[in-house]
Write a protein that holds these residues in place. Structure first.
Motif, PDB file in Angstrom:
ATOM      1  N   ALA A   8      10.296  -4.951   2.460  1.00  0.00           N
ATOM      2  CA  ALA A   8      10.282  -3.936   1.840  1.00  0.00           C
ATOM      3  C   ALA A   8      10.720  -3.019   2.422  1.00  0.00           C
ATOM      4  N   PRO A   9      11.828  -2.141   1.688  1.00  0.00           N
ATOM      5  CA  PRO A   9      12.692  -1.250   1.831  1.00  0.00           C
ATOM      6  C   PRO A   9      10.855  -0.454   1.435  1.00  0.00           C
ATOM      7  N   LEU A  10      11.026   0.987   2.235  1.00  0.00           N
ATOM      8  CA  LEU A  10      10.136   2.262   2.044  1.00  0.00           C
ATOM      9  C   LEU A  10      10.555   2.681   1.043  1.00  0.00           C
ATOM     10  N   CYS A  11       9.616   2.484  -0.128  1.00  0.00           N
ATOM     11  CA  CYS A  11      10.043   3.735  -0.844  1.00  0.00           C
ATOM     12  C   CYS A  11       8.818   5.417  -0.935  1.00  0.00           C
ATOM     13  N   PHE A  12       9.985   6.421  -1.069  1.00  0.00           N
ATOM     14  CA  PHE A  12       9.226   7.726  -0.915  1.00  0.00           C
ATOM     15  C   PHE A  12       9.113   8.280  -2.084  1.00  0.00           C
ATOM     16  N   LEU A  13       7.574   8.545  -2.228  1.00  0.00           N
ATOM     17  CA  LEU A  13       7.331   9.266  -3.690  1.00  0.00           C
ATOM     18  C   LEU A  13       7.061  10.405  -3.653  1.00  0.00           C
ATOM     19  N   ARG A  14       8.308  11.033  -4.474  1.00  0.00           N
ATOM     20  CA  ARG A  14       8.643  12.373  -4.648  1.00  0.00           C
ATOM     21  C   ARG A  14       6.530  13.408  -5.404  1.00  0.00           C
ATOM     22  N   TRP A  74       5.475   4.422   0.356  1.00  0.00           N
ATOM     23  CA  TRP A  74       5.089   2.898  -0.338  1.00  0.00           C
ATOM     24  C   TRP A  74       5.706   1.753   0.236  1.00  0.00           C
ATOM     25  N   ASP A  75       4.759   1.258   0.701  1.00  0.00           N
ATOM     26  CA  ASP A  75       5.074   0.215   1.479  1.00  0.00           C
ATOM     27  C   ASP A  75       5.145  -1.679   0.969  1.00  0.00           C
ATOM     28  N   ALA A  76       5.223  -2.484   1.497  1.00  0.00           N
ATOM     29  CA  ALA A  76       5.635  -4.381   1.476  1.00  0.00           C
ATOM     30  C   ALA A  76       5.352  -5.036   1.977  1.00  0.00           C
ATOM     31  N   ASP A 129       0.756  -0.905   0.239  1.00  0.00           N
ATOM     32  CA  ASP A 129      -0.230   0.417  -0.049  1.00  0.00           C
ATOM     33  C   ASP A 129       1.292   1.073   0.105  1.00  0.00           C
ATOM     34  N   ASP A 130       0.561   2.378  -0.424  1.00  0.00           N
ATOM     35  CA  ASP A 130       1.144   3.659  -0.186  1.00  0.00           C
ATOM     36  C   ASP A 130       0.286   4.029   0.631  1.00  0.00           C
ATOM     37  N   SER A 131       0.354   5.278   1.361  1.00  0.00           N
ATOM     38  CA  SER A 131       0.036   5.927   2.367  1.00  0.00           C
ATOM     39  C   SER A 131       0.999   7.664   2.551  1.00  0.00           C
ATOM     40  N   LYS A 132       0.141   8.568   3.224  1.00  0.00           N
ATOM     41  CA  LYS A 132       0.981  10.140   3.854  1.00  0.00           C
ATOM     42  C   LYS A 132       1.741   9.744   5.252  1.00  0.00           C
ATOM     43  N   PHE A 133       2.422  10.501   5.347  1.00  0.00           N
ATOM     44  CA  PHE A 133       2.690  10.368   7.002  1.00  0.00           C
ATOM     45  C   PHE A 133       3.827  11.472   7.063  1.00  0.00           C
ATOM     46  N   CYS A 134       2.331  11.908   7.711  1.00  0.00           N
ATOM     47  CA  CYS A 134       2.564  13.501   8.283  1.00  0.00           C
ATOM     48  C   CYS A 134       3.822  13.619   9.168  1.00  0.00           C
ATOM     49  N   ILE A 135       4.909  14.443   8.710  1.00  0.00           N
ATOM     50  CA  ILE A 135       5.795  15.046   9.491  1.00  0.00           C
ATOM     51  C   ILE A 135       6.175  15.800  10.453  1.00  0.00           C
ATOM     52  N   SER A 136       4.728  16.698  10.415  1.00  0.00           N
ATOM     53  CA  SER A 136       5.259  18.366  11.090  1.00  0.00           C
ATOM     54  C   SER A 136       4.890  17.411  13.208  1.00  0.00           C
TER      55      SER A 136
END
Length: 179
Positions: free
Chosen positions: A94-100, A85-87, A44-51
């Motif tokens: 799987a390694p995390l993939c940061f989507l730009r 994106w993670d699996a 799945d892919d997900s939004k992580f809030c980094i505030s």
């Protein structure tokens, strides 16, 4: 009168057709063995809030501590976030993939090439696996379906609006809580 203030449970809103499809899906998968489920790579892919300052919806405090910094929840107008994106599978993660950028079919297929395929090779080697994804537009695009067919990767059929069925949500919850 016995009432207490509580945070409401979150429940996925489903229409009758979605309920029927979920029921059919669960009946179809109810007899799967642990060996069959171990072949599934959940993603799945997900939004992580980094505030800063996300303390959750409640705090426990004593009278007079309302303005104590540990009792405040910070607020920002436009919180910074990152799409990831993670699996995961029974064999590992799987390694995390940061989507730009926004996720479209082309971006998603790029994630497959550079993250999913190497992770699948590491987790499964030459063994067969089944890829799981939800029905987001980039995931269900014709180009994405063609990519899976071209690479000989079976995709687990997935009922619409069913994040609660994906075990990766539990892992993601742990990661977000630790952040």
């Amino acid at each position: 009168m016995g009432f207490s203030c509580r945070i409401p449970c979150v429940k996925t809103l489903l229409n009758n057709r979605q309920r029927q499809k979920r029921l059919a899906w669960t009946k179809d998968k109810k007899d799967w063995t642990a060996a069959e489920w171990s072949k599934v790579m959940f993603s799945d892919d997900s939004k992580f809030c980094i505030s800063f300052g996300n303390q959750g919806p409640r705090v426990w405090r004593k009278r007079g501590e309302a303005q104590n910094p540990r009792c405040l929840r910070s607020s920002v107008k436009f919180p910074q976030s990152v799409m990831v994106w993670d699996a995961m599978s029974s064999a590992g993660v799987a390694p995390l993939c940061f989507l730009r950028s926004k996720v479209n079919a082309a971006v998603y297929q790029d994630v497959f090439e550079h993250f999913m395929l190497p992770a699948a090779d590491q987790l499964y080697g030459d063994s067969d696996f089944i890829f799981q994804q939800d029905l987001a537009p980039a995931h269900s695009a014709k180009a994405t379906s063609t990519w899976f067919k071209d690479h000989g990767i079976p995709v687990l059929n997935w009922p619409a609006n069913s994040p609660d069925l994906n075990p990766i949500e539990n892992l993601r919850c742990i990661v977000k809580r630790k952040m």
